[in-house]
Design a protein around this motif. Structure first.
Motif, mmCIF file in Angstrom:
data_model
loop_
_atom_site.group_PDB
_atom_site.id
_atom_site.type_symbol
_atom_site.label_atom_id
_atom_site.label_comp_id
_atom_site.label_asym_id
_atom_site.label_seq_id
_atom_site.Cartn_x
_atom_site.Cartn_y
_atom_site.Cartn_z
ATOM 1 N N VAL A 4 63.919 96.596 93.400
ATOM 2 C CA VAL A 4 63.450 97.776 94.124
ATOM 3 C C VAL A 4 63.507 98.958 93.162
ATOM 4 N N TYR A 22 67.623 103.473 100.234
ATOM 5 C CA TYR A 22 67.646 103.052 101.636
ATOM 6 C C TYR A 22 67.172 101.608 101.759
ATOM 7 N N PHE A 23 66.032 101.302 101.142
ATOM 8 C CA PHE A 23 65.489 99.958 101.256
ATOM 9 C C PHE A 23 66.455 98.934 100.659
ATOM 10 N N ALA A 69 68.136 95.868 102.520
ATOM 11 C CA ALA A 69 67.667 94.552 102.087
ATOM 12 C C ALA A 69 68.814 93.654 101.651
ATOM 13 N N ALA A 72 58.941 101.580 104.949
ATOM 14 C CA ALA A 72 60.021 100.801 104.345
ATOM 15 C C ALA A 72 60.726 99.947 105.393
ATOM 16 N N ALA A 73 60.973 100.533 106.572
ATOM 17 C CA ALA A 73 61.630 99.786 107.641
ATOM 18 C C ALA A 73 60.759 98.643 108.135
ATOM 19 N N LEU A 98 61.112 95.822 105.737
ATOM 20 C CA LEU A 98 62.393 95.154 105.980
ATOM 21 C C LEU A 98 62.305 94.233 107.188
#
Length: 307
Positions: A158, A170-171, A175, A272-273, A276
């Motif tokens: 990432v 955040y990701f 993850a 991004a969410a 995920l």
């Protein structure tokens, strides 16, 4: 009681063609009808009242943000969603968003009042970005596909440099709960080169990169290094066209808020969410096992406060 992440992992997978029911009654009436039936605890009534009072904002909050605003725990929000008849918070939020979007479209006139200052204009701009993203999600096949690809890449790298660091962090943080080997790169130059080359040598196949303005030259260089090394690049950025998008294998373009001195990233955060979520859907057994293991460790070492 499952953790919020487990509850989300157990919720409905991303599917195409899902319809949102139309609402005709006033938002307050719809919400009161939704919440009045079940017998709610005092904490759950606080959540319900907050949603009634702040529907156009609250409908787009994450479970973490909603819990913080109300002053309850994340599991409390999950239990509230179950108490009012939903499989989990994602399902409840989808219903809340259908109500909020009709309100914001002017169905009741509530969302068109008192929009006279720059802060409200900034919120309005972000709502428009989210509405555009919602329309893009009408066909989620590309999100589902890239989620599967990212899930299968081990390691998964990432990348986020400069202003994009927060989105990448955040990701990567989330993850790591569902993927066995996530490598975060937040420094450019030779540090990024080393990390990308090592990821490929270790068997990685994909990099997820975030590129928000001002777009950094070192981000472009890192993407080129990744592709030269044999890695494929999925990019989350604000421009469908441009130097970064030209170099990426797959680009997800989302609007950003630019009404304030510093940009805001509601839509990229949601993108991004969504990625995920697609990763959890790609390997639900691994997701569940890893979340259960993490909850055991968190309980043993008391990572989090109790209710």
């Amino acid at each position: 009681m499952p953790s919020p992440q487990q509850a989300r992992a157990q919720a409905s997978a991303i599917t195409s063609g899902k319809t949102v029911p139309e609402a005709e009654a006033a938002p307050t009436s719809q919400l009161r009808e939704l919440f009045d039936g079940p017998r709610l605890s005092p904490g759950q009534r606080r959540i319900a009242q907050y949603l009634i009072d702040h529907i156009t904002e609250a409908a787009f909050l994450s479970i973490t943000d909603l819990a913080e605003r109300v002053g309850v725990s994340q599991p409390s929000v999950t239990r509230f969603a179950g108490a009012v008849g939903f499989s989990g918070y994602p399902a409840l939020r989808e219903r809340l968003q259908s109500i909020a979007l009709r309100t914001l479209a002017g169905g009741t006139g509530a969302a068109t009042e008192h929009r006279s200052n720059e802060l409200q204009a900034a919120v309005d701009a972000e709502i428009e970005n989210l509405e555009n993203l919602r329309r893009d999600f009408a066909d989620p096949d590309r999100v589902i596909w890239i989620g599967r690809e990212l899930s299968q890449s081990s390691p998964l790298t990432v990348l986020g440099l400069r202003i994009s660091v927060s989105l990448a962090e955040y990701f990567a943080y989330a993850a790591r709960r569902i993927h066995p080997d996530v490598r975060l790169v937040t420094r450019g130059g030779s540090v990024a080169y080393d990390a990308l080359l090592q990821s490929r040598e270790a068997g990685g196949t994909w990099v997820l990169a975030f590129g928000m303005p001002r777009h950094a030259q070192e981000t472009l260089t890192a993407i080129r290094v990744a592709r030269t090394a044999g890695l494929r690049v999925a990019l989350v950025t604000d421009q469908a066209l441009g130097a970064l998008a030209d170099e990426a294998d797959v680009t997800f373009s989302t609007g950003i808020g630019s009404r304030l001195v510093f940009d805001t990233y509601a839509a990229p955060g949601l993108m991004a969410a969504a990625l995920l979520q697609a990763m959890t859907d790609a390997d639900p057994e691994r997701t569940q096992a890893r979340l259960e293991d993490y909850e055991q460790v968190a309980e043993e070492h008391q990572f989090f406060l109790k209710d």
